[in-house]
Design an enzyme around this catalytic site. Structure first.
Site, short mmCIF file in Angstrom:
data_model
loop_
_atom_site.label_atom_id
_atom_site.label_comp_id
_atom_site.label_asym_id
_atom_site.label_seq_id
_atom_site.Cartn_x
_atom_site.Cartn_y
_atom_site.Cartn_z
N HIS A 167 45.22 34.35 32.40
CA HIS A 167 46.05 34.39 31.20
C HIS A 167 47.40 35.02 31.48
O HIS A 167 47.57 35.80 32.42
CB HIS A 167 45.32 35.08 30.03
CG HIS A 167 45.23 36.57 30.09
ND1 HIS A 167 44.36 37.29 29.30
CD2 HIS A 167 45.89 37.50 30.82
CE1 HIS A 167 44.52 38.58 29.54
NE2 HIS A 167 45.43 38.73 30.46
N ASN A 218 41.39 35.94 34.37
CA ASN A 218 41.10 34.55 33.96
C ASN A 218 42.35 33.67 33.94
O ASN A 218 42.32 32.57 33.42
CB ASN A 218 40.43 34.55 32.58
CG ASN A 218 41.36 35.04 31.47
OD1 ASN A 218 42.50 35.43 31.73
ND2 ASN A 218 40.88 35.02 30.24
P1 PGA Z 1 46.68 44.42 33.84
O1 PGA Z 1 46.70 43.22 32.82
O2 PGA Z 1 48.10 44.59 34.30
O3 PGA Z 1 46.21 45.59 33.04
O4 PGA Z 1 45.77 44.04 34.95
C1 PGA Z 1 47.38 42.07 33.17
C2 PGA Z 1 47.16 41.03 32.11
O5 PGA Z 1 46.04 40.97 31.57
O6 PGA Z 1 48.07 40.26 31.85
#
Ligand code: PGA
Length: 247
Positions: free
Chosen positions: A138, A136
């Protein structure tokens, strides 16, 4: 904005290039103040850094580390706690002195914890902050709608973030165990780092990467705030880069 884009063949190459980036900065400045992410994306980078340390190529003895965020309400040794993640994947394998490894406390008085953490980051700030990105958009736990001038604080996790947080290696026994809140460096805190390294791998991140780098700068896409920073390096694999117009 200055963004250097590095598009790699796959996850392993992304991880190696990320470790190269950190290693170069560390050689230039042995007293690096380093903001660190958790999650799936940086696992390979940490493996690389640990291997290079074991080969005697890197020295972290004067480095300070600062975790980006933490779940709210978990003990620091909970299997899903980011404090534990950073110990297991990085700190216990290298020579960062324990007094130089910092993370926001995820229990107690949130406002007080946030103030304490900002004070530790302090006027010196961070030399580098390494970031993953959520589906999303973030960064840290700064979810869509977060203010670009926000400091470290207590936040509510987006439902999408809670869904993605539950996976076989997450350390959560059930989906419902994923906390509803977190404590995170704010986007304002992040933008004060001297340089920013953004990492992403896989097709699920392609849209977020495109919106972050090429879309409008909007609080609806927290990572688009990075377009306001003067020194951003983006290392993404081909799958995560797939939607970029400018490759
Ligand atoms: P992820 O998470 O590396 O586990 O994909 C990234 C994030 O949500 O910032």
């Amino acid at each position: 904005m200055f963004v250097q884009r590095i598009i790699t063949k796959d996850y392993d190459e992304m991880s190696r290039r990320a470790a190269d980036f950190v290693a170069d900065k560390l050689r230039q400045n042995p007293e690096l103040r380093l903001g660190l992410p958790t999650g799936n994306t940086p696992r390979g980078m940490y493996e690389q850094l640990v291997e290079r340390y074991a080969r005697g190529e890197l020295d972290f003895s004067r480095v300070h580390t600062f975790n980006l965020d933490e779940y709210w309400g978990l003990e620091p040794d909970h299997p899903a706690a980011f404090a534990r993640y950073i110990q297991n994947h990085f700190l216990r394998h290298v020579n960062v002195p324990s007094g130089q490894a910092h993370w926001p406390a995820g229990k107690g008085d949130a406002a007080e914890n946030a103030r304490t953490y900002e004070a530790r980051i302090g006027a010196e700030g961070l030399d580098i902050i390494i970031l993953g990105i959520g589906v999303n958009g973030h960064i840290g736990f700064n979810e869509p709608g977060a203010a670009f001038d926000a400091r470290t604080g207590f936040v509510q996790l987006a439902e999408r973030t809670r869904q993605d947080a539950f996976h076989p290696r997450s350390g959560f026994a059930t989906r419902e165990d994923v906390p509803i809140h977190g404590i995170t460096m704010g986007i304002g805190t992040i933008l004060e780092a001297k340089s920013i390294l953004l990492l992403a791998s896989g097709a699920s991140k392609a849209e977020a990467i495109q919106r972050a780098l090429e879309g409008p700068v909007t609080e609806e896409v927290p990572a688009s705030a990075l377009q306001r920073h003067g020194d951003v390096t983006v290392i993404v694999d081909e799958a995560a880069a797939a939607r970029l117009a400018d490759k």
